[in-house]
Design an enzyme around this catalytic site. Sequence first.
Site, short mmCIF file in Angstrom:
data_model
loop_
_atom_site.label_atom_id
_atom_site.label_comp_id
_atom_site.label_asym_id
_atom_site.label_seq_id
_atom_site.Cartn_x
_atom_site.Cartn_y
_atom_site.Cartn_z
N THR A 1 0.86 -1.19 0.00
CA THR A 1 0.00 0.00 0.00
C THR A 1 0.88 1.23 0.00
OG1 THR A 1 -0.01 0.05 2.40
CG2 THR A 1 -1.82 -1.12 1.34
N LYS B 1 -15.03 17.64 11.15
CA LYS B 1 -16.07 17.67 12.17
C LYS B 1 -16.23 19.10 12.66
CE LYS B 1 -14.85 13.07 13.12
NZ LYS B 1 -13.57 12.52 13.48
N TRP C 1 -20.79 16.56 10.43
CA TRP C 1 -19.71 16.01 9.59
C TRP C 1 -19.79 16.63 8.21
CZ3 TRP C 1 -17.70 10.44 10.26
CH2 TRP C 1 -17.55 10.16 11.63
N GLU D 1 -6.03 -3.59 -0.76
CA GLU D 1 -6.43 -4.74 0.07
C GLU D 1 -7.58 -5.54 -0.55
OE1 GLU D 1 -5.75 -1.74 1.07
OE2 GLU D 1 -4.80 -1.66 3.02
P1 AMP Z 1 -5.20 2.41 -2.70
O1 AMP Z 1 -5.13 1.23 -1.81
O2 AMP Z 1 -3.93 3.18 -2.78
O3 AMP Z 1 -5.72 2.05 -4.03
O4 AMP Z 1 -6.22 3.43 -2.04
C1 AMP Z 1 -7.51 3.05 -1.64
C2 AMP Z 1 -8.32 4.25 -1.23
O5 AMP Z 1 -8.55 5.12 -2.33
C3 AMP Z 1 -9.71 3.90 -0.75
O6 AMP Z 1 -9.73 3.45 0.57
C4 AMP Z 1 -10.45 5.22 -0.93
O7 AMP Z 1 -10.20 6.09 0.16
C5 AMP Z 1 -9.79 5.80 -2.16
N1 AMP Z 1 -10.65 5.56 -3.34
C6 AMP Z 1 -10.57 4.58 -4.24
N2 AMP Z 1 -11.52 4.72 -5.19
C7 AMP Z 1 -12.23 5.82 -4.86
C8 AMP Z 1 -13.34 6.50 -5.45
N3 AMP Z 1 -13.92 6.10 -6.57
N4 AMP Z 1 -13.81 7.58 -4.81
C9 AMP Z 1 -13.25 8.03 -3.66
N5 AMP Z 1 -12.18 7.45 -3.08
C10 AMP Z 1 -11.68 6.36 -3.67
#
Ligand code: AMP
Length: 542
Positions: free
Chosen positions: A185, A439, A444, A330
């Site tokens: 990640t 917040k 929120w 994940e």
């Molecule tokens: P990653 O593991 O680097 O791909 O990041 C995952 C995170 O990206 C998720 O937990 C979300 O917070 C964000 N994310 C992924 N897709 C979207 C989406 N379509 N809209 C908003 N946030 C997103």
Amino acid sequence: MHGEMMEEQLLISDILEHAAAVHGQAEIVSRYSHRDIHRYGYADALERTKKLANALSRLGVIEGQCVGTLAWNDHRHFELYYAISGIGAITHTINPRQSSEQISYIINHASDTFIFLDPDFIPLLESIEHQIKGVIGFVVLANRFEMPPTKLPNVWCYEELLQGESETYHWPRFPDSTAASLCYTSGTTGDPKGVLYSHRSTLSHARAVAGGEGWMLDSSSSVLPVVPMFHACAWGIPYSAAMLGSKLVLPGGALDGKSLFELIDSEAVNSMCGVPTVWQGLLRHLDSIGRKLTNVEKVVVGGSAAPLSMIQEFDEKHDVFVMHGWGMTELSPVGAVNCLTPEMKLMPRNERHQLQMKQGKPLFGIKMKIVDDNGMEQPHDGRSFGRLMVKGPWVAKSYFKCTDHSAFSCDGWFDTGDISTIDSSGYMQIVDRAKDVIKSGGEWISSIEIENAALGCDGVTEACVIAATHDKWGERPLLLITVNKLRSEKTVQQHLANVLPKIWLPDAIIIVETLPHNATGKLLKQELRKTYQNYLISDEIA
Ligand code: AMP
């Protein structure tokens, strides 16, 4: 009583064998060396992948060992995906956009035996070579005549390595729970965490995203994954496309609007996937040359929220459907997709665009619930929000070699760290990352919604909202924007006043030259918070 069906394991090598046998002539087209185009069919890809499998065995790579790749999206990276996992080893895709400290950390953490790298990344590895002494050797993804001089020790040339290897290779059979690939990640705090995908999770995910509630790929598709193969297996597309015989168009490292459009146009791309920033670049390029997308039917947007203005522009100017998706490393990574449903087809455009802003319905296999801070499940009414929890066959159950299990609940749910709503039809909408939500006086406020609204203002190229400390309200939104036309903060303020509730209006808007991003292109809000945390603290400014 057990069913009386075969216990045939689902392995990654089976995908390419199938593609070669059934869709052997379907093409994989790659741009490599930033300009040149390479094309061949799945049958050719299988031949070379078998040579590579033999070469890996000759190098001494064995089942369960990690082999790193540091490469753009092209045919050689595709071959590595299949050969490394195919022999039972683990394809460890390394994200070159991570910091050099993070890269050496993950190479050592994964105990990578070899690293296969594009020539572009030689300087990066040279700079950390003294910190990754466990790596036995480096294979440069090039022909002999393209090999740049390097100070790296134990260097092989990829094409030479393959030369002379046999095209015959019998893929080993093993349980499909065997580890297949590893992706770390790009978290903003602490050390990166590894997600170790299995053959079964990879195939289950690839089938789900390829199908009717996902990318809807088939043998008439020409699909362009702009999303990098070094991040979460390019959303599974290198597997899904091969399963269904879709033409796979790989853009190499040239991800600017002009280069992408050339490829989209010349390869009749009808389906493409990537993060919003990439599509902003494409849309601005199309504007500047006055061209329309002709073959493209859908663009999958994920990784960050798809802004309304982007959904509208693709639809109204190019007749392209934005298929919003949500996922995480994940989750292999896709959990939800907002595909074109019959109900959407009947909706007036504006109403449909609003619905497309939701991240979508969970794919079959993924279960979702939202919970409050006490773990109480919240109703699926489209208004109540809570922490999004997921489970399913392609969701991680722990991090690789990690003792921190805080994100994994004892009853089998994974805490995504996202705050979302779910409506009565099952559409999930991300409100915010739990750590980014604002917040204000007990209410929120969603930073994502304010960012989306700001992006709808002509001239705003990027928007980032952070929670700034406020002595009266606790926190208030502060908006930072980059712009491509000269305009005052006032215009943006007026635009927001027309579309947002009063209490959500940012207390200050700051125009900045650039905004910081992490390795997967997401805004680094923590960094901005450090700088602007106290910007609104006094009532005089607020
Ligand atoms: P990653 O593991 O680097 O791909 O990041 C995952 C995170 O990206 C998720 O937990 C979300 O917070 C964000 N994310 C992924 N897709 C979207 C989406 N379509 N809209 C908003 N946030 C997103």
